[in-house]
Enzyme design. Structure first.
Site, mmCIF file in Angstrom:
data_model
loop_
_atom_site.group_PDB
_atom_site.id
_atom_site.type_symbol
_atom_site.label_atom_id
_atom_site.label_comp_id
_atom_site.label_asym_id
_atom_site.label_seq_id
_atom_site.Cartn_x
_atom_site.Cartn_y
_atom_site.Cartn_z
ATOM 1 N N ARG A 13 0.884 -1.176 0.000
ATOM 2 C CA ARG A 13 0.000 0.000 0.000
ATOM 3 C C ARG A 13 0.914 1.216 0.000
ATOM 4 O O ARG A 13 1.684 1.442 0.948
ATOM 5 C CB ARG A 13 -0.918 0.005 1.223
ATOM 6 N N HIS A 64 -7.047 0.416 -6.844
ATOM 7 C CA HIS A 64 -7.362 -0.346 -5.621
ATOM 8 C C HIS A 64 -8.044 -1.653 -6.035
ATOM 9 O O HIS A 64 -9.213 -1.912 -5.716
ATOM 10 C CB HIS A 64 -8.271 0.479 -4.708
ATOM 11 N N GLN A 97 -9.808 -4.005 -3.462
ATOM 12 C CA GLN A 97 -11.153 -3.569 -3.109
ATOM 13 C C GLN A 97 -12.160 -4.004 -4.173
ATOM 14 O O GLN A 97 -13.247 -4.505 -3.867
ATOM 15 C CB GLN A 97 -11.176 -2.047 -2.956
ATOM 16 N N ASP A 132 -17.588 6.545 -2.403
ATOM 17 C CA ASP A 132 -16.295 6.564 -1.697
ATOM 18 C C ASP A 132 -16.179 7.927 -1.031
ATOM 19 O O ASP A 132 -16.931 8.859 -1.353
ATOM 20 C CB ASP A 132 -15.143 6.325 -2.687
ATOM 21 N N ARG A 192 -13.642 -8.518 1.702
ATOM 22 C CA ARG A 192 -12.232 -8.270 1.401
ATOM 23 C C ARG A 192 -11.406 -9.524 1.711
ATOM 24 O O ARG A 192 -10.559 -9.929 0.917
ATOM 25 C CB ARG A 192 -11.712 -7.086 2.240
HETATM 26 N N1 CP Z 1 -11.302 0.170 1.829
HETATM 27 C C1 CP Z 1 -10.067 0.164 2.351
HETATM 28 O O1 CP Z 1 -9.072 -0.005 1.641
HETATM 29 O O2 CP Z 1 -10.026 0.314 3.712
HETATM 30 P P1 CP Z 1 -8.710 0.588 4.557
HETATM 31 O O3 CP Z 1 -8.138 1.917 4.086
HETATM 32 O O4 CP Z 1 -9.169 0.643 5.995
HETATM 33 O O5 CP Z 1 -7.738 -0.508 4.315
#
Ligand code: CP
Length: 306
Positions: free
Chosen positions: A113, A140, A143, A224, A292
């Site tokens: 990340r 992402h 997700q 989002d 997830r």
């Molecule tokens: N949706 C998501 O990636 O959540 P986090 O930022 O908590 O990992």
């Protein structure tokens, strides 16, 4: 990893990566989602990562991604290794190349990340193990896998190619990955954003500035946050521009009968989604958060044991 060629010589087998999600074919994505449903039904039935280690490098905060990958790897029999950049020599100038070479000698895959997508690409190019995206500035895909799995679950009698998803809000990394992976699955994706916040057309799907136009006929309506990590300096301008793109009951009423609300979280109730929808009966958001783990377990099995 090795493979033999027709002459009998042993050739190195290239690792599978998951950098944007577009590495998957339609058939692979379909199989992966089916496997995720199996894993959700029996979370501890198989341990394909027994004896294997997966490094998880977080350069940005996370709740869902960290929990779901760390616990998912454990459920698969593997060992997750949490890495923070300030605890690594990367923060003191060690190159990405050297980091990739060393990680490749100790672990079986690397999740990242970070901000720059180029960091993932460099790790993948320099290392010899699978690299997967846990969120970057542009993508992402982890997700998006869970989002598609949630649609599968919510509409079990209809293939994804017969469903429509409307994303309303900032044309960001989540919107892009929905368009890219949704496109692979045959999902009809429409994105409604204000001028200046639109997603590029090349990501696929339809574009409009009208949220009600986007949700017409949609089986899922997706939000989002308006102010993502790194956007804090423009927070006020973003809130003003995105205010007409809030998911509330009236917007859901404009979608197909039985439409569900989705949100990748974290949410800001009263901004991009009302509290009534976020905690109400029309959402599948908390299933989506759980999914997830199941989707990513299927991904890890595909990357490492497939
Ligand atoms: N949706 C998501 O990636 O959540 P986090 O930022 O908590 O990992």
């Amino acid at each position: 990893m090795q493979a033999s060629c027709p002459s009998g010589a042993i050739l190195p087998r290239l690792p599978r990566h998951f950098l944007t999600g577009t590495e998957l074919s339609g058939a692979q994505l379909d199989a992966l989602l089916n496997r995720a449903l199996e894993m959700k039904a029996q979370p501890r039935a198989s341990r394909p990562l027994e004896g294997r280690s997966v490094a998880l490098l977080f350069e940005k905060p996370s709740t869902r991604t960290r929990l779901s990958y760390e616990i998912g790897i454990s459920e698969l029999g593997g060992y997750p290794v949490l890495l923070r950049p300030d605890e690594m020599q990367l923060s003191r100038g060690e190159s990405v190349r050297d980091t990739a070479l060393v990680l490749s000698r100790h672990v079986d895959a690397i999740g990242v990340r970070t901000g720059p997508d180029a960091l993932l690409a460099e790790l993948a190019a320099e290392g010899s193990i699978p690299v997967f995206n846990m969120l970057t500035a542009l993508h992402h895909p982890s997700q998006a896998l869970a989002d598609l799995l949630t649609l599968r679950e919510a509409f079990p009698d209809r293939p994804l190619a017969e469903l429509k998803l409307a994303y309303v809000g900032d044309g960001n990394n989540v919107a892009r990955s929905l368009c890219l992976l949704g496109g692979i699955a045959g999902l009809d994706v429409a994105v409604a954003s204000p001028p200046g916040y639109a997603l590029e057309p090349e990501a696929g799907g339809a574009r409009t500035t009208d949220p009600f136009e986007a949700v017409a006929g949609a089986h899922a309506v997706y939000a989002d946050v308006w102010v993502s990590m790194g956007d804090e300096a423009t927070a006020d301008a973003r809130r003003a521009a995105l205010a007409p793109y809030r998911i509330d009951d009236a917007l859901l009423d404009g979608a197909a009968p039985g439409a569900i609300a989705l949100h990748c979280l974290p949410a800001h109730p009263g901004e991009e989604i009302t509290a009534e929808v976020l905690y109400g009966s029309r959402q599948r958001i908390w299933d989506q958060a759980e999914n997830r783990r199941h989707a990513q377990k299927a991904l890890l099995e595909f990357l490492l044991a497939g």
